[in-house]
Design a protein around this motif. Structure first.
Motif, short mmCIF file in Angstrom:
data_model
loop_
_atom_site.label_atom_id
_atom_site.label_comp_id
_atom_site.label_asym_id
_atom_site.label_seq_id
_atom_site.Cartn_x
_atom_site.Cartn_y
_atom_site.Cartn_z
N SER A 1 0.81 -1.07 0.08
CA SER A 1 0.05 -0.06 -0.22
C SER A 1 0.84 1.34 0.12
CB SER A 1 -0.84 -0.15 1.34
OG SER A 1 -0.30 -0.03 2.38
N SER A 2 1.99 1.15 0.45
CA SER A 2 2.95 2.48 0.38
C SER A 2 4.04 2.54 -0.62
CB SER A 2 3.65 2.51 1.89
OG SER A 2 2.45 2.60 2.97
N ALA A 3 4.29 1.23 -1.32
CA ALA A 3 5.35 1.69 -2.29
C ALA A 3 4.80 2.37 -3.46
CB ALA A 3 5.79 0.14 -2.55
N PRO A 4 5.79 3.14 -4.25
CA PRO A 4 5.23 3.79 -5.48
C PRO A 4 4.87 2.82 -6.32
CG PRO A 4 7.86 4.20 -4.94
CD PRO A 4 7.12 3.21 -3.87
N ALA A 5 3.77 3.32 -6.95
CA ALA A 5 2.86 2.40 -7.98
C ALA A 5 3.76 1.76 -9.00
CB ALA A 5 1.94 3.32 -8.79
N GLY A 6 4.91 2.21 -9.44
CA GLY A 6 5.57 1.58 -10.47
C GLY A 6 6.46 0.59 -9.87
N GLY A 7 6.75 0.53 -8.84
CA GLY A 7 7.76 -0.25 -7.96
C GLY A 7 6.83 -1.18 -7.02
N ARG A 8 5.76 -1.19 -7.23
CA ARG A 8 4.97 -1.66 -5.88
C ARG A 8 5.03 -3.17 -6.02
NH1 ARG A 8 -0.65 0.52 -5.95
NH2 ARG A 8 0.27 1.88 -4.58
N ALA A 9 5.01 -3.90 -7.02
CA ALA A 9 5.18 -5.25 -7.31
C ALA A 9 6.40 -5.68 -7.10
CB ALA A 9 4.79 -5.93 -8.87
N ALA A 10 7.26 -5.18 -7.50
CA ALA A 10 8.92 -5.52 -7.05
C ALA A 10 9.34 -5.34 -5.43
CB ALA A 10 9.73 -4.66 -8.02
N ALA A 11 8.84 -4.33 -4.89
CA ALA A 11 8.95 -4.08 -3.52
C ALA A 11 8.34 -5.12 -2.62
CB ALA A 11 8.62 -2.75 -2.99
N THR A 12 7.07 -5.55 -3.02
CA THR A 12 6.28 -6.48 -2.31
C THR A 12 6.99 -7.93 -2.52
OG1 THR A 12 4.53 -5.03 -2.58
CG2 THR A 12 3.92 -7.44 -1.74
N GLY A 13 7.41 -8.17 -3.73
CA GLY A 13 7.98 -9.35 -4.12
C GLY A 13 9.25 -9.66 -3.38
N LEU A 14 10.40 -8.59 -3.29
CA LEU A 14 11.39 -8.65 -2.71
C LEU A 14 11.10 -8.77 -1.07
CD1 LEU A 14 14.47 -8.25 -2.75
CD2 LEU A 14 13.98 -5.87 -2.74
N ALA A 15 10.20 -8.26 -0.48
CA ALA A 15 9.71 -8.47 0.71
C ALA A 15 9.38 -9.80 1.09
CB ALA A 15 8.68 -7.46 1.26
N ALA A 16 8.46 -10.26 0.10
CA ALA A 16 8.11 -11.79 0.34
C ALA A 16 9.18 -12.77 0.42
CB ALA A 16 6.96 -11.96 -0.77
N LEU A 17 10.10 -12.38 -0.65
CA LEU A 17 11.46 -13.27 -0.65
C LEU A 17 12.16 -13.33 0.64
CD1 LEU A 17 12.43 -12.97 -4.17
CD2 LEU A 17 11.44 -14.82 -3.23
N MET A 18 12.38 -11.97 1.06
CA MET A 18 13.14 -11.95 2.42
C MET A 18 12.42 -12.50 3.46
SD MET A 18 14.40 -7.91 2.27
CE MET A 18 15.54 -7.31 1.28
N TRP A 19 11.05 -12.26 3.72
CA TRP A 19 10.12 -12.81 4.61
C TRP A 19 10.15 -14.63 4.67
CZ3 TRP A 19 4.77 -14.49 4.32
CH2 TRP A 19 4.07 -14.63 5.46
N ALA A 20 10.41 -14.84 3.45
CA ALA A 20 10.59 -16.46 2.97
C ALA A 20 11.76 -17.10 3.71
CB ALA A 20 10.13 -16.73 1.77
N LEU A 21 12.56 -16.22 3.38
CA LEU A 21 14.17 -16.73 3.76
C LEU A 21 14.18 -16.82 5.30
CD1 LEU A 21 16.44 -14.90 1.41
CD2 LEU A 21 15.97 -17.50 1.24
N ALA A 22 13.59 -15.62 5.98
CA ALA A 22 13.50 -15.58 7.27
C ALA A 22 12.68 -16.83 8.05
CB ALA A 22 13.19 -14.18 7.97
N SER A 23 11.69 -17.22 7.22
CA SER A 23 10.60 -18.03 7.65
C SER A 23 11.53 -19.57 7.69
CB SER A 23 9.59 -17.96 6.88
OG SER A 23 8.68 -16.97 6.86
N ILE A 24 12.58 -19.80 7.00
CA ILE A 24 13.04 -20.94 7.29
C ILE A 24 13.54 -20.99 8.54
CG2 ILE A 24 15.34 -22.12 6.39
CD1 ILE A 24 15.12 -20.70 3.59
N PHE A 25 14.04 -20.11 9.41
CA PHE A 25 14.49 -20.24 10.44
C PHE A 25 13.32 -20.15 11.48
CE2 PHE A 25 17.92 -18.44 8.29
CZ PHE A 25 19.00 -19.38 8.37
N ALA A 26 12.32 -19.38 11.19
CA ALA A 26 11.27 -19.07 12.26
C ALA A 26 10.27 -20.26 12.21
CB ALA A 26 10.34 -17.85 11.76
#
Length: 179
Positions: free
Chosen positions: A105-130
Motif C-alpha cells: 500500500s505504501s510503495a510507489p505504483a511503478g515499483g509496488r510489485a517489485a518491492a512487495t515481491g522482494l519483501a516476500a522473498l526476504m520474509w520467506a528466507l527468514a521463515s526458514i528459521f522461524a
C-alpha cells in the motif's frame, strides 16, 4: 552456569552484529534501473516506514515508537518461532502478511510489485528459521492404546417388595369411583 549464559549472550551479540553488517551492506548496494537509491533493504523498509508514519498521524503514538514496535514484533516472532513456540509462529505469520500489505500500500505504483515481491522473498528466507521443524505430516502412533473404551449401559431399577396375598383388597385400596 554463569559461563554458559555469558557464552549465549556473546553468541547472540555476534549474530546481531553479523546480521546488522549484512543488512547495511545490502542497503548500500547500487540500485539498478530507475530506483530511488535506497538500496535493497531500503526498497522494503522505506514503504513500511511511510505506512507506519501515516498511521501514527491518526494515533497518539510517535512514528518511531510504532516502527520500533513493528520491528520488535518481527524479532520476537522470529526468535520465538525458531524456539518452537506456536504463538510466536502465528505472530511471525501475521507479521509477514501485515508487512507485505504495508509495503504494497505504501510503495510507489511503478515499483509496488517489485518491492512487495522482494519483501516476500526476504520474509520467506527468514521463515526458514522461524518455522524450523514445523511439519504438516500427521503423527501416526502404531501401538495399541493403553486404555480400552468399553461402552456399557447400566440400569439401576428398584423393584418393589412383594405384598402379602390378599393385602391389596383392603378398604384403602378401593378406587373412589368404585365405592
Amino acid at each position: 552456569m554463569l559461563a554458559g549464559i555469558s557464552l549465549i549472550v556473546m553468541l547472540v551479540d555476534t549474530a546481531g552484529d553479523i546480521a546488522s553488517a549484512t543488512l547495511k551492506g545490502l542497503s548500500v548496494a547500487p540500485a539498478t534501473g530507475t530506483g530511488n537509491g535506497h538500496g535493497l533493504w531500503g526498497a522494503v523498509d522505506h514503504p513500511a516506514r511511510l505506512f507506519l508514519a501515516d498511521q501514527a498521524a491518526h494515533l497518539s503514538v510517535a512514528p518511531a515508537a510504532l516502527y520500533a514496535f513493528w520491528q520488535l514484533t518481527g524479532l520476537l516472532g522470529l526468535i520465538g518461532g525458531f524456539l518452537g513456540n506456536a504463538g510466536a509462529r502465528i505472530a511471525w505469520l501475521l507479521f509477514g502478511i501485515g508487512s507485505l500489505a504495508m509495503i504494497w500500500s505504501s510503495a510507489p505504483a511503478g515499483g509496488r510489485a517489485a518491492a512487495t515481491g522482494l519483501a516476500a522473498l526476504m520474509w520467506a528466507l527468514a521463515s526458514i528459521f522461524a518455522l524450523r521443524g514445523l511439519t504438516l505430516r500427521p503423527i501416526v502412533h502404531n501401538h495399541p492404546p493403553q486404555y480400552q473404551f468399553n461402552p456399557a449401559l447400566h440400569l439401576h431399577a428398584t423393584i418393589p417388595a412383594p405384598t402379602p396375598a390378599g393385602d391389596d383388597l383392603g378398604p384403602g385400596n378401593v378406587h373412589p369411583l368404585q365405592r
